[in-house]
Every structure is written in structure tokens, then in C-alpha cells.
Scaffold this motif. Structure first.
Motif, PDB file in Angstrom:
ATOM      1  N   LYS A 161      42.284  16.982  48.811  1.00  0.00           N
ATOM      2  CA  LYS A 161      43.603  16.377  48.682  1.00  0.00           C
ATOM      3  C   LYS A 161      43.543  14.984  48.030  1.00  0.00           C
ATOM      4  N   ALA A 162      42.513  14.219  48.277  1.00  0.00           N
ATOM      5  CA  ALA A 162      42.452  12.872  47.698  1.00  0.00           C
ATOM      6  C   ALA A 162      42.233  12.913  46.198  1.00  0.00           C
ATOM      7  N   ASN A 163      41.249  13.704  45.755  1.00  0.00           N
ATOM      8  CA  ASN A 163      40.913  13.723  44.333  1.00  0.00           C
ATOM      9  C   ASN A 163      41.902  14.513  43.485  1.00  0.00           C
ATOM     10  N   SER A 164      42.748  15.325  44.116  1.00  0.00           N
ATOM     11  CA  SER A 164      43.754  16.072  43.358  1.00  0.00           C
ATOM     12  C   SER A 164      45.162  15.594  43.683  1.00  0.00           C
ATOM     13  N   GLY A 165      45.265  14.553  44.488  1.00  0.00           N
ATOM     14  CA  GLY A 165      46.562  14.013  44.879  1.00  0.00           C
ATOM     15  C   GLY A 165      47.129  13.079  43.830  1.00  0.00           C
ATOM     16  N   PRO A 166      48.014  12.169  44.237  1.00  0.00           N
ATOM     17  CA  PRO A 166      48.641  11.248  43.288  1.00  0.00           C
ATOM     18  C   PRO A 166      47.596  10.524  42.442  1.00  0.00           C
ATOM     19  N   LEU A 167      47.841  10.508  41.128  1.00  0.00           N
ATOM     20  CA  LEU A 167      46.856   9.971  40.191  1.00  0.00           C
ATOM     21  C   LEU A 167      46.572   8.493  40.448  1.00  0.00           C
ATOM     22  N   ASP A 168      47.597   7.700  40.754  1.00  0.00           N
ATOM     23  CA  ASP A 168      47.394   6.272  40.947  1.00  0.00           C
ATOM     24  C   ASP A 168      46.485   5.989  42.136  1.00  0.00           C
ATOM     25  N   LYS A 169      46.637   6.769  43.197  1.00  0.00           N
ATOM     26  CA  LYS A 169      45.768   6.570  44.367  1.00  0.00           C
ATOM     27  C   LYS A 169      44.328   6.993  44.067  1.00  0.00           C
ATOM     28  N   TYR A 170      44.187   8.080  43.319  1.00  0.00           N
ATOM     29  CA  TYR A 170      42.852   8.522  42.928  1.00  0.00           C
ATOM     30  C   TYR A 170      42.157   7.440  42.099  1.00  0.00           C
ATOM     31  N   LEU A 171      42.887   6.886  41.108  1.00  0.00           N
ATOM     32  CA  LEU A 171      42.303   5.861  40.246  1.00  0.00           C
ATOM     33  C   LEU A 171      41.960   4.610  41.039  1.00  0.00           C
ATOM     34  N   ALA A 172      42.781   4.274  42.029  1.00  0.00           N
ATOM     35  CA  ALA A 172      42.499   3.094  42.859  1.00  0.00           C
ATOM     36  C   ALA A 172      41.217   3.291  43.660  1.00  0.00           C
ATOM     37  N   VAL A 173      41.037   4.481  44.212  1.00  0.00           N
ATOM     38  CA  VAL A 173      39.822   4.781  44.979  1.00  0.00           C
ATOM     39  C   VAL A 173      38.584   4.703  44.085  1.00  0.00           C
ATOM     40  N   LYS A 174      38.669   5.294  42.905  1.00  0.00           N
ATOM     41  CA  LYS A 174      37.520   5.295  41.994  1.00  0.00           C
ATOM     42  C   LYS A 174      37.207   3.883  41.493  1.00  0.00           C
ATOM     43  N   GLN A 175      38.261   3.085  41.244  1.00  0.00           N
ATOM     44  CA  GLN A 175      38.050   1.719  40.794  1.00  0.00           C
ATOM     45  C   GLN A 175      37.350   0.896  41.868  1.00  0.00           C
ATOM     46  N   LEU A 176      37.799   1.042  43.107  1.00  0.00           N
ATOM     47  CA  LEU A 176      37.176   0.308  44.210  1.00  0.00           C
ATOM     48  C   LEU A 176      35.733   0.735  44.389  1.00  0.00           C
TER      49      LEU A 176
END
Length: 936
Positions: free
Chosen positions: A693-708
Motif C-alpha cells: 500500500k505504501a509504494n503503490s499509494g499516493p505518489l507524493d507520499k511515496y516520493l517523500a518516503v524515498k527522499q527521506l
């Protein structure tokens, strides 16, 4: 014949012995019948107190060039002889390793039982001769200082407090000895001391003030009483024993730094004189107290009993000084902060200095000074655990030419970093400005200002550019320091030569100590790598050119975590990882069982220590401060479970200070749980999950997680989100990281749909195979969750994003295998299964068409990187294609890249099932451990 002269003293007697003339003279430092001997032809002059006017040297030998004599008149066998008042009886004072020196602190003699226990240790010591230094009973010295405070404050309760102290010792002595002459003498002495103390305290009460001499006189009485009680207890156990008031022997000179320097020459003379009058093989000596050269009682200041023991060890030239405490030895880190800290077998004197300076419970640095000259070991042992060997502190073969070969403990020597310590509640002061560079005296002015306010500089750091000077002081002193600097450099600040005086509060100092650090490459790199991987920011660094210390400043809230991180990385033989498991369902339960079966092997063979600190289910959770017993985790969750509280679960893991590295393993399929990933990563908690659910969920949240994740050393692993335990994500990352270009990824990502189409042959219908798959447990409880293709679409999104595409679930066209007429959410599972055969005809027709062309149907997900799109659809494949040759529920993923165009890179294997999915999660856990320092 060689004459020996004593300057500025009258001649009393000249005698001759073994062709050496010896001249005795009246001593200039005392008014009693003491004498000074000055010897030519020996190592150096030495003072002696004698009750007679004669001294005889036994077998005295002039100093040969190649022989090194210690201080004192030594016979060839190492003994010094004196003649007492009985001028015909010779008493020999033996220096050497036949003596063992013990020191027992206040905790060791804090009660009747403990004094008796200490007496037993003394009696059991097989040494030929024993000198025992003892502190006051626990808390008594504090009580004596409280008496002084009350008397100076004209508080009449000092009399009541003194009565309490008297009763404490009276009752202890009575219980210890029961009766007899020793008890009678002890109580008589106690009564006289209390009488004198009352007179002294009354004078202080009237004056409203006590000078240092008065304070030292009062404070030192606790040692007088404990020494007498211990000597009597030893005699009661059958061993002859005397006690010594150290003020009769030990002479010290006060210094300007609230410390004292021993006068070894005069103290040794006093000791020989005292021993001549009190020859004994067991001597109980008062710690903490001494006399000045003028005979005025004084103390060795706080914690001075250890110093007393070291001084006595030097005077006796003892074979060993044992400091008895309430711990098993010196630990590699504070065991209250680092649960896995271990007792060090050996430290050099210098390493002990460094660790004690930074707050470790070792020894005050001055304690080692008296024994270092003679390489006398100091051993730290536990009075409550005499079977523990303790920690030996002595010379290091690395730095001492005179250190005996046996000093080299290979196991201890192999440790590049011996231990770690922290100083909390510090502040950094940074004085910065371009006008500092190349200006002589700036640093001097800075530290003069610090000295003027009486602050203690703990650490200094300055870059070679001279643009700034940074130093650490206790936080309680930083305001005064900052104000003093601003006053001193007011003109420079106004003119811009200095840009600022900056204060950084809430800091802590972490020190790594080890004698071989400077000569061993990579120590600093390993230290900072451990801190970085624990997500800890370093504020300042200091490392001198000595081999003993690397110091860093971190935020106060990171102090314990930093200590644990570096200790784990350097010292422990395992990598501890605190784990919180969310979702003890099918996959989570299987993972817990795998951890149960494998954790002991991982710890023993691979130095990986996995500890499950909590399990959180839908309705209940169980937490543990150390680790849950995985042999019975199900019963623990049932019997000790409490209502599920995700915030409490997170806080429990995050605030666990015993293990620096924490990971949450999310084994659910919950979007709500995935919402917390960013928050957990910000807290420094690693995440491992098969949850898509995290990696296929809202794109902005996914990008925030990967950036962090990229900006920190907090890791986020999700191999099992695609293909269960198959190495799909790692293969994709490996291709990208090595510079390959992904063109297309195509795969059968659903084990359920793989099984269905692998078995859709002959006369079998689609509904028949779905029913069979459901019966065998291959499908979700509601088969529509598989047939809808949404799960495959999520995996397509995950792979697309990993390949660099910014796709979302709504961007993926899905060819659902659920007939439109059966997609009603209100339709029950049973009704769906009953009606599904009505729609077999359409799929059967497509299958037969494909078979007529030598093809098969397969339900695939596609990531078309070149065209920036993805899809989920039913495709036809030639029977010779790898996609057509699967069996069971196997998955297959084909990578078409710049390197792999003609022949695709294919990963194939089981892609569904609790065991393989849990195995994929387990593999990520081990990968995380490897990143954190475990052997890979």
C-alpha cells in the motif's frame, strides 16, 4: 672509606658497617626523636623516624652502576632493618610483592554483615602480608559534612545528628563483635572521639564558620571507626591484625587545585617508623585521611580512599592493589545505559585515565599515579561477587619498556577500542570570525575569559583555518561563559572582526577510548559510520595525536542511542536489532516462527542478535523491555496482551535505549499502517514490509518516503512487495545502479492467477479452476480480490516507480477477470462463486482461439518504460515462451534492458505463499543487519 654527611644538622653518631660510613643527625622536620639519614653511594637521601639513636644497615651495598635501587635503604634481599627502643631487638620492614593492598569502600562496609564479609575476604587472602585501606561506612562521610553544615548554620540539631552517628557505630560494633576486650576498647575510643567532636562542633557553632582544617578533622572520623571495627572483625576470625591511623604515616601537601600531593619520602620514613613500633602481617588502614607536613590533620578530598590505597601500594611496593566495589569490574560502557556492556579484563593506566575523565566508573586519574612508577597493578573487583576476576589496570607493553611480558592479555590487546563513555548536559560555545585567522593570542584570550568565570572546558575543537574555535563546557556554566566572551570581545564583535559567539545547548559528549586507535586505520571511519547508520548527527569532533581518545559531540537526546550504536559496532560480538512485528497473521506468524527457529544460529554463527520487542495485532499487542520469548509468543500475546495502541507500540520501540537500531516489520496489507512509514523513518526507525500500500499509494507520499530514505541512514526495505521471496526488487535496483537502462518489465506477479491459467487446460472451465484454487488456499478469502487484477496493478506501480516512472494506480488500465455483472460489492462470496460458471464461455473461447495458434493465455503486468505506461491484461504467449512453461503458482518476471534485449533477464520461482513471503521479509531483515554492521 666513604663518609656520609647530613647538611645543616648536628652530628649525633658515626658508625661503620660493611665499609660504608653512616652519619645520623637530628631531623629538621620534626621536634621529636626523629632522625634523618643522608646516604652517599645509594640511590638518594631518605628520611626515617626512629625511636632510638641507632640504625644498622643489613648487608648494605654501595650502588653499582648497572643496578637501580628503589627509594629507602634496601638490603640485598629487599628488606630494611631498624632498631627499636629495645636496642638489641631488630625489626625488619619488608617492602615488596609479599604485600597485597586492598581497599574497601563505604558500600563494602555499610553494615554489620558487610563488615563481617570483608573480614572474611581479608582472612581468605593467601598473601603473606596484607595492608587494607578502608573507607567510612556508607553515607557516614556525608553525615559528617552535614554535621559541619548544621553547626556552621547554628542549627542545634547537629547534636542529635551526632548522636545518630554514634549510635550507628555503637550498634554495628556490638552486633559485629558481641562482646570482649576489642568491643570495650572500640566503644571507649568512640566515646572519646564523640566527646572531642562535640567540643569542636560547639566551637564551630559559636563561630558560625569552620576553616578547612576543622572540616577535614571532623569529616575523617568515619574512617577511624570503620578501621577499628574491621580490624576487630578480622581478629575475631582468628587472624592477628592491627589498625593504622593514616594521619600518623601519610603526609601530603595541599595544592591550589583543591587536591593534595603525597610526600612519598617523608611518608615512607613515617611508615618504617610506625611498622617498627607495630610489626604485623595484616594492617587495616584508614582511607581518605592524612596529615600535612606540619602534622595538621587533612584529607585526600572526595573519593580519596582509592588514592590512599594507591599511595600505600607504592610505599609497600605491593604486588597488587585491589579496589573492592559493588561492580564486577570496569565495563566497556555504562551498564545502566548499555545492557550488553561487558567487563574488560584489562586496561592500561592511560586508558583508565581517559575513561574515568569521561564519566566511566573506573578510577580518578590521580589514583594510578603512585603505582605507575613501579608497575603495580590495580584490580577492580566486586565484593559481592568474589568469583569474578575483575579488571586489571596496569602498564601497557605498547608504551612501557619496563612492563612485564605477562602484562599482555592478547584478548584485551586485540580490542582497538576498549570502551565508551558519555558526559551529558553539555553545551558548545563557538567563537567565529574572519578576524581570528592568523591573529596571535585570540585563543589565549578566549580561554582566559573562560577561566575567569571558573568554567571547566571539557573539549576543544579548532579547524586549521583558524576561522573559529569551538569548545564544550557544562551547560550550567555556559551562560556565564557566553557573557564573559561577549564582554571580552565587545569591540571585535562591533567591528565585525568576530561575527558571533554562538551557544549550542542540549549536547552530550561521547568518547571512544583505546590505546591502539591512532595506529589502527579505519577506527574513526567505523565510529562515524556507526553513528550515521543510527541516524545520529555529530556536532563537533576532537581527536588528539595520542592513541587514546576520539571525542564527538552529539545532541543530548541522542546520547544513549549514540553510545549503544558505537558500542554495538565496535565491542559486541553481535549486531543487536530491536524489532516490532505488526500483523501476526499468516505471514507475520510464519515470520515469527522462522525467527524463533533461526535466531540462536544467527547470533552464534553470524553475530546477528534479533530481538522482538513487541507484537501488534488487530485487537491486542504484547510488549517487552528486553525481548519476547519466541518459543511461546502466541501464548504471551494471548495471556499478556493489552489493547492495541499503535502510538504506545511505536513509543515503546523508539524509546528503548538498550538497543540503538530499531525496525518495524509491517506484515499487514493495511493502508492505515502504511500511513505511518514517513513518521517512523523520521524517528530513525527502519521499516521492512511486504505491504504494497505504501509504494503503490499516493505518489507524493511515496516520493517523500524515498527522499527521506536517501537523505538519512534510515532504511526502508520492501523486497517482498513484488514476487514474495523472489529477488525482483534487488535485481531491478542492481540493473539501475550499474548503469543499465530498463526498457520493459513484464511478469506474472500473482501466484493465484499463475495457478489458474497453468491449470486452465483441456475441458476444464475457468470457474472450475477458480473453485479448486480457492479450496487449496491459493486465493484470498474473496477470489475477486485476485481476479480483479488490482493486486497485480499495485505491483506494476511499484516496479514502475522503482524504474523511475511517476505512475499511480489510477494510471494503470486493468483487464479485470471478474465479469462486470459480478462486480457488485453487495454480492456475497458464495453468490459470486455460484454465478461465475455462467460467464465461462467468453474466457473458454479466448483460450481455444489461442490454443489453435499454438499459444496460451497468461495474466500479466507490464511496465513499458520507453512509453511511460503500465498495464494489467490477459496476453497470449507462444508455447515455447518461458511464460508458457510455468507450473503450479510460480511467478515469472522478465527484464528487457539495454544489456538484455535479445535474451531477457528472467527471474522465476514461487511467488506466493506465507513461507516464501515471510522468507523474503526475513531476507530483508538480514540485509538490514548487514547494513548496520553485521558480517555480510
Amino acid at each position: 672509606m666513604e663518609a656520609v654527611a647530613v647538611s645543616r644538622t648536628p652530628v649525633l653518631e658515626l658508625c661503620q658497617h660493611n665499609s660504608v660510613a653512616v652519619q645520623l643527625a637530628k631531623s629538621p622536620f620534626s621536634g621529636d626523636s626523629s632522625y634523618r639519614l643522608s646516604r652517599l653511594g645509594f640511590s638518594h637521601a631518605q628520611a626515617w623516624n626512629l625511636e632510638s639513636s641507632q640504625l644498622r644497615l643489613r648487608n648494605a651495598i654501595p650502588r653499582p652502576q648497572q643496578r637501580n635501587y628503589n627509594s629507602g635503604i634496601q638490603a640485598s634481599h629487599g628488606d630494611v632493618g631498624v632498631i627499636t627502643q629495645e636496642k638489641t631487638k631488630e625489626v625488619v620492614f619488608p617492602q615488596g610483592d609479599t604485600w597485597s593492598v586492598h581497599k574497601f569502600g563505604g558500600t563494602c562496609v555499610g553494615s554489620t554483615e558487610r563488615i563481617s564479609n570483608v573480614a572474611g575476604i581479608i582472612v581468605d587472602d593467601p598473601s603473606v602480608r596484607k595492608a587494607v585501606v578502608v573507607s567510612a561506612m556508607s553515607k557516614v562521610t556525608d553525615m559528617m559534612y552535614d554535621l559541619l553544615y548544621k553547626a556552621q548554620s547554628r542549627d542545634d540539631s547537629y547534636l542529635e545528628a551526632l548522636d545518630t552517628i554514634e549510635q550507628k557505630h555503637r550498634s554495628t560494633a556490638t552486633a559485629l563483635l558481641g562482646g570482649g576486650k576489642d568491643l570495650e576498647n572500640l566503644l571507649k575510643n568512640l566515646e572519646e572521639d564523640i566527646h572531642n567532636l562535640k567540643a569542636m562542633l560547639r566551637a564551630i557553632y559559636i563561630a558560625g564558620h569552620a576553616n578547612e582544617n576543622f572540616s577535614d578533622y571532623v569529616a575523617g572520623h568515619g574512617e577511624l571507626w570503620s578501621a577499628q571495627m574491621l580490624a576487630a572483625a578480622v581478629r575475631k576470625k582468628g587472624q592477628s591484625c592491627v589498625w593504622m591511623d593514616a594521619r600518623d604515616v601519610l603526609v601530603v601537601n595541599p595544592t591550589s587545585s583543591n587536591q593534595v600531593d603525597p610526600d612519598f619520602e617523608l611518608s615512607l620514613a613515617n611508615l618504617v617508623d610506625w611498622y617498627g613500633r607495630n610489626p604485623a602481617d595484616c594492617i587495616i588502614i584508614t582511607g581518605f585521611i592524612a596529615s600535612t607536613s606540619k602534622g595538621i590533620p587533612t584529607t585526600l578530598k572526595r573519593d580519596g580512599s582509592d588514592f590512599s590505597a594507591a599511595i600505600m601500594g607504592s610505599l609497600f611496593r605491593a604486588g597488587q592493589v585491589t579496589i573492592w566495589t559493588d561492580v564486577d569490574g570496569v565495563y566497556s560502557a555504562d551498564p545502566r545505559k548499555v545492557k550488553d556492556a561487558v567487563v574488560l579484563s584489562q586496561l592500561s593506566y592511560q586508558e583508565a585515565w581517559e575513561m574515568s575523565y569521561f564519566g566511566a566508573n573506573v578510577l580518578h586519574p590521580r589514583t594510578t599515579i603512585p603505582v605507575m612508577k613501579y608497575n603495580i597493578p590495580i584490580v577492580i573487583r566486586n565484593v559481592f561477587n568474589v568469583s569474578a576476576p575483575g579488571t586489571k589496570i596496569w602498564c601497557s607493553p605498547l608504551t612501557s619498556d619496563t612492563c612485564p611480558f605477562e602484562a599482555l592479555d592478547q584478548d584485551a590487546a586485540d580490542k582497538v577500542v576498549k570502551g565508551f563513555a558519555t558526559i551529558d548536559h553539555m553545551a558548545l560555545v563557538n567563537v567565529e570570525g574572519t578576524g581570528m585567522a592568523g591573529v596571535p593570542g585570540t585563543a589565549s584570550a578566549i580561554f582566559e575569559s573562560v577561566k575567569d568565570v571558573g568554567a571547566n572546558v571539557v573539549m576543544i575543537s579548532q579547524a586549521s583555518s583558524e576561522h573559529s574555535v569551538c569548545f564544550a563546557v557544562p551547560e550550567k556554566e555556559v551562560n556565564a561563559v557566553a557573557e564573559a566572551l561577549e564582554r571580552r570581545f565587545k569591540t571585535a564583535l562591533q567591528a565585525g572582526r568576530l561575527s558571533k559567539v554562538e551557544v549550542v545547548r542540549n549536547c552530550a559528549i561521547l568518547a571512544a577510548v583505546g590505546q591502539k586507535m591512532a595506529s589502527t586505520p579505519g577506527v574513526s571511519a567505523t565510529l562515524f559510520n556507526a553513528l550515521a547508520k543510527a541516524n545520529i548527527n555529530v556536532r563537533a569532533i576532537a581527536q588528539g595525536c595520542s592513541e587514546y581518545n576520539i571525542t564527538v559531540v552529539v545532541n543530548q537526546e541522542d546520547s544513549i542511542r549514540a553510545l549503544k550504536a558505537v558500542h554495538s559496532r565496535f565491542y559486541l560480538s553481535k549486531t543487536p536489532l530491536a524489532m516490532g512485528i505488526i500483523g501476526p497473521g499468516l505471514i507475520g506468524a510464519t515470520l515469527l516462527d522462522q525467527l524463533r527457529d533461526q535466531s540462536a544460529i544467527l547470533k552464534e554463527e553470524f553475530n546477528i542478535d534479533l530481538r522482538v520487542m513487541g507484537i501488534l495485532g488487530t485487537t491486542s499487542m504484547v510488549l517487552d523491555e528486553s525481548q519476547l520469548d519466541l518459543q511461546q509468543w502466541r501464548s504471551e500475546l494471548k495471556e499478556r496482551g493489552e489493547p492495541t495502541d499503535l502510538n504506545k507500540f511505536t513509543a515503546h520501540l523508539h524509546h528503548n535505549h538498550f538497543i540503538p537500531n530499531k525496525v518495524i516489520v509491517d506484515c499487514t496489507a493495511s493502508a492505515d499502517i502504511a500511513e505511518h512509514y514517513l513518521e517512523w523513518l523520521k524517528m530513525g526507525i527502519h521499516i521492512i514490509t511486504p505491504n504494497k500500500k505504501a509504494n503503490s499509494g499516493p505518489l507524493d507520499k511515496y516520493l517523500a518516503v524515498k527522499q527521506l530514505q536517501r537523505l538519512s541512514y534510515t532504511h526502508y526495505f520492501y523486497e517482498a512487495t513484488v514476487g514474495a521471496g523472489l529477488p525482483i526488487m534487488s535485481t531491478l535496483r542492481g540493473l539501475l545502479e550499474t548503469g543499465d537502462k530498463i526498457q520493459e518489465v513484464q511478469g506474472i506477479f500473482s501466484g493465484t492467477l499463475s495457478y489458474i491459467f497453468n491449470n486452465l487446460t483441456g475441458d476444464r472451465t475457468f470457474s472450475d479452476v477458480v473453485k479448486e484454487a480457492k479450496a487449496k488456499g491459493y486465493t484470498e478469502p474473496d477470489p475477486r480480490d485476485d481476479l480483479s487484477g488490482t493486486d497485480v496493478a499495485r505491483k506494476v506501480v511499484i516496479l514502475a516507480r522503482e524504474a523511475g516512472l511517476k505512475l499511480s494506480l489510477e494510471d494503470i488500465p486493468i483487464e479485470s477477470l471478474v465479469p462486470a455483472e459480478l462486480q457488485d460489492e453487495n454480492l456475497s462470496i458464495d453468490d459470486f462463486m455460484k454465478k461465475l460458471p455462467e460467464f465461462d464461455q467468453a474466457l473458454t473461447a479466448r483460450r481455444l482461439e489461442a490454443e489453435s495458434n499454438g499459444q496460451v493465455l497468461r495474466f500479466v503486468g507490464v511496465v513499458d518504460v520507453l512509453n511511460n505506461r503500465g498495464s494489467v491484461e490477459l496476453r497470449k504467449f507462444s508455447k515455447s515462451d518461458a511464460f508458457a512453461q510455468l507450473s503450479g503458482s510460480d511467478n515469472i518476471i522478465a527484464f528487457k534492458t539495454t544489456r538484455y534485449q535479445q535474451n531477457r533477464l528472467i527471474v522465476i520461482g514461487p511467488g506466493a505463499g506465507a513461507a516464501v513471503t515471510a522468507g523474503g521479509v526475513f531476507s530483508d531483515i538480514l540485509r538490514l543487519a548487514s547494513y548496520l554492521g553485521a558480517p555480510s
